[in-house]
Design an enzyme around this catalytic site. Sequence first.
Site, short mmCIF file in Angstrom:
data_model
loop_
_atom_site.label_atom_id
_atom_site.label_comp_id
_atom_site.label_asym_id
_atom_site.label_seq_id
_atom_site.Cartn_x
_atom_site.Cartn_y
_atom_site.Cartn_z
N PHE A 67 28.94 6.25 39.32
CA PHE A 67 28.39 7.61 39.27
C PHE A 67 29.34 8.63 39.89
CE2 PHE A 67 25.32 10.98 40.52
CZ PHE A 67 24.67 11.16 39.31
N GLU A 68 30.13 8.20 40.87
CA GLU A 68 31.05 9.09 41.58
C GLU A 68 32.44 9.17 40.92
OE1 GLU A 68 29.02 6.89 43.45
OE2 GLU A 68 27.69 8.59 43.83
N THR A 97 20.30 -3.41 36.68
CA THR A 97 19.83 -2.12 37.19
C THR A 97 19.11 -1.32 36.12
OG1 THR A 97 20.45 0.00 38.09
CG2 THR A 97 22.14 -1.13 36.83
N HIS A 99 18.85 1.67 36.48
CA HIS A 99 19.59 2.94 36.53
C HIS A 99 20.70 2.95 35.48
CE1 HIS A 99 17.54 3.37 40.25
NE2 HIS A 99 18.24 4.40 40.66
N ARG A 138 35.88 -9.40 30.01
CA ARG A 138 36.63 -8.17 29.71
C ARG A 138 37.47 -7.69 30.90
NH1 ARG A 138 32.36 -9.04 26.97
NH2 ARG A 138 32.09 -8.30 24.83
N1 RBF Z 1 27.29 1.63 40.47
C1 RBF Z 1 28.08 0.92 39.64
O1 RBF Z 1 29.27 1.23 39.53
N2 RBF Z 1 27.58 -0.14 38.93
C2 RBF Z 1 26.26 -0.52 39.01
O2 RBF Z 1 25.89 -1.50 38.34
C3 RBF Z 1 25.41 0.23 39.84
N3 RBF Z 1 24.09 -0.10 39.94
C4 RBF Z 1 23.29 0.67 40.71
C5 RBF Z 1 21.93 0.39 40.80
C6 RBF Z 1 21.08 1.16 41.57
C7 RBF Z 1 19.62 0.82 41.63
C8 RBF Z 1 21.61 2.25 42.31
C9 RBF Z 1 20.72 3.14 43.17
C10 RBF Z 1 22.95 2.52 42.26
C11 RBF Z 1 23.80 1.74 41.47
N4 RBF Z 1 25.18 2.03 41.41
C12 RBF Z 1 25.97 1.31 40.58
C13 RBF Z 1 25.79 3.03 42.32
C14 RBF Z 1 25.92 4.41 41.70
O3 RBF Z 1 27.01 4.45 40.79
C15 RBF Z 1 26.19 5.43 42.83
O4 RBF Z 1 27.30 5.03 43.59
C16 RBF Z 1 24.99 5.60 43.78
O5 RBF Z 1 23.82 5.82 43.05
C17 RBF Z 1 25.23 6.75 44.75
O6 RBF Z 1 25.34 7.97 44.06
#
Ligand code: RBF
Length: 163
Positions: A67-68, A97, A99, A138
Site C-alpha cells: 500500500f505504501e 487477506t 484487504h 514467480r
Molecule cells: N501488504 C502487502 O504488501 N501484502 C499483503 O499481503 C498485505 N496484507 C495485508 C493484510 C491486512 C489485513 C492488512 C491490514 C495489511 C496488509 N498489508 C499487506 C499491508 C499494507 O500494504 C499496508 O502496509 C498497511 O495496511 C499499512 O498501511
Amino acid sequence: MSASSGHDLSGIRYTGTNPHTADRVVIVVAKWNPEITEALYEGAVATLREAGVRAENILRYSVPGSFELPIGAELAFKRHFNLDGIICLGCVIQGETRHFEFISQAVAQGIMRVSLDHKKPVIFGVLTPDSQQQALDRAGGKYGNKGAEAAVALLEMVDLERI
Ligand code: RBF
C-alpha cells in the site's frame, strides 16, 4: 541477456543495445512477504547490473507494505531530481487477506498516478498470487523472476525515452 536465473518459463529478456551506465534507479520494496519481495529485489538488481547500471546508482527504499509503494516512489522523486525511473516491488497474497482488492487496486492506481505526474517510468512489480507457492514460482521459480521482468520493463521504457 538472461533476465532471471534457473529454469524459468517466462521468456522475458532485455534485448536493447543502449548503454545504461549513467542510469539512476530507485527500487521501492515492500516488507510484507519478505521472502518473496527480497527475491524480486535480487532479480531486479541482477538484471539492471547486467544491462550496465552501476551498483551505486541503484538506490533502495523500503516501505512497510505494498500500500505504501506509491508514496515511497513519490518520496524518491522528491529527494532525487535526476532519476530515470523507479521499480516498485511487492506481494499481496489473495488467500491471506480480505484487504486484497483494496490494496492491489490502490497500489496499481497509485503507481500509475506517480508515473504520469512525474512523466517517468514507475514500474508495477507487484505480485497478486492466490497462494505462497504461486508467489514463489514467480520470484525465481518456474515462472521466472518478476522482479527481473520489472527491471526489463524499466530498461525498455528508458530506451523509449531516448529514441
Ligand atoms: N501488504 C502487502 O504488501 N501484502 C499483503 O499481503 C498485505 N496484507 C495485508 C493484510 C491486512 C489485513 C492488512 C491490514 C495489511 C496488509 N498489508 C499487506 C499491508 C499494507 O500494504 C499496508 O502496509 C498497511 O495496511 C499499512 O498501511
